[in-house]
Enzyme design. Sequence first.
Site, PDB file in Angstrom:
ATOM      1  CB  CYS A   1     -33.495  31.373 -36.214  1.00  0.00           C
ATOM      2  SG  CYS A   1     -34.629  30.103 -36.769  1.00  0.00           S
TER       3      CYS A   1
ATOM      4  N   GLY B   1     -28.188  28.972 -31.589  1.00  0.00           N
ATOM      5  CA  GLY B   1     -27.143  28.966 -30.553  1.00  0.00           C
ATOM      6  C   GLY B   1     -27.635  28.405 -29.215  1.00  0.00           C
TER       7      GLY B   1
ATOM      8  CG  ASP C   1     -31.863  35.144 -27.125  1.00  0.00           C
ATOM      9  OD1 ASP C   1     -31.887  36.194 -26.459  1.00  0.00           O
ATOM     10  OD2 ASP C   1     -30.929  34.859 -27.903  1.00  0.00           O
TER      11      ASP C   1
ATOM     12  CE  LYS D   1     -33.423  40.611 -26.159  1.00  0.00           C
ATOM     13  NZ  LYS D   1     -32.178  39.834 -26.165  1.00  0.00           N
TER      14      LYS D   1
HETATM   15  C1  LIG Z   1     -31.507  37.139 -30.661  1.00  0.00           C
HETATM   16  S1  LIG Z   1     -32.188  36.103 -31.832  1.00  0.00           S
HETATM   17  C2  LIG Z   1     -32.068  34.544 -31.092  1.00  0.00           C
HETATM   18  C3  LIG Z   1     -30.726  33.947 -31.175  1.00  0.00           C
HETATM   19  C4  LIG Z   1     -30.690  32.515 -30.691  1.00  0.00           C
HETATM   20  N1  LIG Z   1     -31.006  32.431 -29.265  1.00  0.00           N
HETATM   21  C5  LIG Z   1     -29.355  31.895 -30.934  1.00  0.00           C
HETATM   22  O1  LIG Z   1     -28.641  31.644 -29.955  1.00  0.00           O
HETATM   23  O2  LIG Z   1     -29.002  31.634 -32.087  1.00  0.00           O
HETATM   24  C6  LIG Z   1     -33.884  36.429 -31.739  1.00  0.00           C
HETATM   25  C7  LIG Z   1     -34.733  35.542 -32.588  1.00  0.00           C
HETATM   26  O3  LIG Z   1     -36.078  35.701 -32.162  1.00  0.00           O
HETATM   27  C8  LIG Z   1     -36.901  35.553 -33.281  1.00  0.00           C
HETATM   28  N2  LIG Z   1     -38.217  36.140 -32.977  1.00  0.00           N
HETATM   29  C9  LIG Z   1     -38.515  37.429 -32.692  1.00  0.00           C
HETATM   30  N3  LIG Z   1     -39.838  37.557 -32.476  1.00  0.00           N
HETATM   31  C10 LIG Z   1     -40.357  36.310 -32.612  1.00  0.00           C
HETATM   32  C11 LIG Z   1     -41.668  35.787 -32.505  1.00  0.00           C
HETATM   33  N4  LIG Z   1     -42.711  36.562 -32.195  1.00  0.00           N
HETATM   34  N5  LIG Z   1     -41.834  34.461 -32.697  1.00  0.00           N
HETATM   35  C12 LIG Z   1     -40.802  33.655 -32.990  1.00  0.00           C
HETATM   36  N6  LIG Z   1     -39.535  34.105 -33.113  1.00  0.00           N
HETATM   37  C13 LIG Z   1     -39.327  35.422 -32.926  1.00  0.00           C
HETATM   38  C14 LIG Z   1     -36.155  36.240 -34.412  1.00  0.00           C
HETATM   39  O4  LIG Z   1     -36.580  35.720 -35.652  1.00  0.00           O
HETATM   40  C15 LIG Z   1     -34.698  35.867 -34.084  1.00  0.00           C
HETATM   41  O5  LIG Z   1     -34.286  34.744 -34.811  1.00  0.00           O
END
Ligand SMILES: C[S@@+](CC[C@H](N)C(=O)[O-])C[C@H]1O[C@@H](n2cnc3c(N)ncnc32)[C@H](O)[C@@H]1O
Length: 362
Positions: free
Chosen positions: A220, A223, A276, A305
Amino acid sequence: MKNLVLYCRAGYEKDCAAEIQDRAAQLNVGGFVKTNVNDAFVVFQCFEDDGADTLMLNLPLNSLVFARQMFAAAELLSNLPEQDRVSPIAEALSELTQCGDLRVETPDTNEAKELSAFCRKFTVPLRLQLKKQQILLNKENPKRPIIHVCFIAPGKAYVGYSLSHNSSPHFMGIPRLKMAADAPSRSTLKLDEAFGAFLTKEQQEKRCRSGLNAVDLGACPGGWTYQLVRRGMMVAAIDNGPMNEKLMETGQVKHYRADGFRFEPPRKNIYWLVCDMVEKPSRVAELMEAWAINGWFKEAIFNLKLPMKSRYKEVKVILSTMSDILAENNIDFEMQCKHLYHDRDEVTVHLWLFPEKGVNYA
Ligand SMILES: C[S@@+](CC[C@H](N)C(=O)[O-])C[C@H]1O[C@@H](n2cnc3c(N)ncnc32)[C@H](O)[C@@H]1O
């Protein structure tokens, strides 16, 4: 030439320096690093006069994490006279012949970029003179060495060359990507850049194409999914957050509100895995290893990271642990890792499993 100039993101000079010191030592090229914080470049000064030439030949740029570009350079030219900067630069380049391109660049800092307009203008008379002396060919040639002139301050420049097969094709090592108006987030550029950095155009045509299935962990607002959809793939997007509605309307995305660390693909037909999620890098690496051991994907692109300190050391440990684990599980692979232009405090890894077998998961 004695100096190897490497461009990096400002603030990452120590990491770039640690990496070149380590890699040059592995190739038995002795030298020391000269660098200043936030200069956005590092100079590795070799003990031998041809040390930088040896590195250009034997150290692939795409095997370096923190360097965006590298070139072999002569001693720093200082106090270039305002009325004639061309002659001393041409003189310093006189041992080169029939190069295919000229790039007058600056490091990627706000201060240095103030010189960009000057660099553009200065390219014209310099190109003329270099052609006159046959240092530069009359017609651009993508197979010949590239001349780099890097102005680090007014009247101060490193000059030298890179080899076209071991060099970034981009000016200053930075790809110019356009953000699509309908992309759900700016991070879309990270995956776009990653495909371009890790795969050639021909490889992208074969391996990033319609009909392939992909999983996006931490998707989410979408992107990265957007990039996969744009390339015609069907995507399982895993995230508890909301996905961009327009992207969902394409019919190419199935959204799973689930934990990316527990998700299992229902059908084992996934070609691309992308991830990501903002998480501890060792945890992401373990997840990628588990997916690889289960044989749940063929190629992956994921972010790690970076910690605040010892970033090179940390990345090296994670990648070598991953390599050991994959090898122990008899998994043949190719892996590349790069601190991309659109990456901030993270690096991007590309992992290709069983590359020579060319299994078709379509
Ligand atoms: C940096 S954002 C990703 C952005 C995405 N790649 C984009 O281009 O729009 C990180 C995402 O990882 C999700 N996230 C973090 N830990 C997670 C987990 N354990 N399972 C699923 N999603 C996770 C967060 O909800 C967040 O939406």
